[in-house]
Design an enzyme around this catalytic site. Structure first.
Site, PDB file in Angstrom:
ATOM      1  CG  ASP A 236     -26.141 -19.514 -20.702  1.00 55.02           C
ATOM      2  OD1 ASP A 236     -26.367 -20.584 -21.202  1.00 55.02           O
ATOM      3  OD2 ASP A 236     -26.746 -18.590 -20.835  1.00 55.02           O
ATOM      4  CG  HIS A 259     -22.858 -15.571 -22.997  1.00 55.33           C
ATOM      5  ND1 HIS A 259     -22.724 -16.766 -22.251  1.00 55.33           N
ATOM      6  CD2 HIS A 259     -24.220 -15.389 -23.632  1.00 55.33           C
ATOM      7  CE1 HIS A 259     -23.862 -17.470 -22.462  1.00 55.33           C
ATOM      8  NE2 HIS A 259     -24.815 -16.785 -23.385  1.00 55.33           N
TER       9      HIS A 259
END
Length: 294
Positions: A236, A259
């Protein structure tokens, strides 16, 4: 060392993780200095993959504008970053990138099928010159100068099975394919009903998500790696950092990152021009960095 794009157009199809709808994906070549461009073919809207176009980071990285958006781009962007691709158009007919098997290996296979074409312009990379850090309590993400880029990631979950995991990844395309690309996204059984009530996670299944109960993995095949959870977080992070527009030459360190923190880090880096150099890899400089692209 020159910029690269894909040699030919390739197509695929998969399910969107959150909406559960079939999504058609097409990867197309682009000319030099174009960057990564997303195109919603159903709405005839394009936007570039860059921090200024990030509009949500709650459950995934979402880019868009007032006309359209595309969610869950991080796995696809991770593969593009790892392959060192500078210019590519990503065509989608819906508002999500397909989740495939929950990792980025399917996107790697598409890129292998597409092949690579060198362009005339020299490759550029973003070389970190000083420490940049973003914190949220004890959680943090940090980028530091280095001569050999690594990702040093620690996760900590209040879950007996996962607990605290740590992985130190030495960045190269070869290492990415062998150590990171097959690591799948994961979620907790206790959160499934909440997500479904929000009309999210509708495409999630044991075929594309590791589902964890209090002390066991519900997927019949088990884990692909003992520490698959932290490896996926690295996957990610590579995707999130790719929105800087260039391969980042620096050490990334994270404790319980996300994130959102990754997005804030990209903004902090770009905000301080003394924090980085944009280096053009002319022939005399290329040998200093070429190992990272191996």
């Amino acid at each position: 060392m020159r910029q690269i794009t894909v040699a030919r157009t390739v197509k695929g199809v998969g399910i969107g993780l959150h909406k559960g709808e079939p999504i058609e994906l097409c990867l197309e070549p682009l000319e030099a200095n174009s960057g990564v461009v997303f195109y919603r073919s159903d709405l005839n809207v394009s936007f570039k993959a860059e921090p200024s176009n990030v509009i949500n980071t709650k459950l995934a990285t979402v880019i868009g504008n007032d006309k359209a958006y595309i969610s869950t781009i991080e796995h696809l962007m991770s593969a593009i970053n790892a392959y060192g691709i500078d210019n590519i158009r990503i065509v989608l007919n819906g508002n999500e990138a397909p989740v495939m098997d929950g990792s980025s290996i399917s996107f790697c296979m598409m890129l292998d099928e597409a092949g690579i074409r060198e362009l005339e312009e020299p490759k550029k990379i973003l070389v970190i010159k000083k420490v940049v850090e973003v914190r949220d309590g004890d959680k943090f993400v940090r980028i530091t100068p280095t001569k050999e880029p690594r990702i040093n990631y620690t996760i900590k979950f209040d879950n007996a099975l996962i607990g605290e995991q740590h992985y130190n990844f030495e960045f190269s395309k070869k290492n990415y394919i062998e150590e990171i690309a097959r690591a799948r996204t994961f979620g907790f059984l206790k959160d499934v009903e909440t997500l479904r009530a929000m009309k999210l996670g509708l495409g999630g299944s044991l075929e594309n998500t590791i589902v964890v109960d209090e002390n066991k993995v519900l997927n019949p095949e088990g884990l692909r790696f003992r520490d698959e959870f932290v490896r996926h977080k690295i996957l990610d992070a590579i995707g999130d950092l790719s929105l800087l527009g260039y391969r980042v030459f620096g050490d990334y360190i994270s404790y319980a990152g996300s994130h959102h923190l990754n997005h804030l880090l990209t903004k902090e880096i770009l905000k301080d021009k003394s924090a980085y150099d944009l280096v053009s890899l002319e022939r005399q400089k290329a040998h200093e960095y070429e190992r990272v692209f191996a």
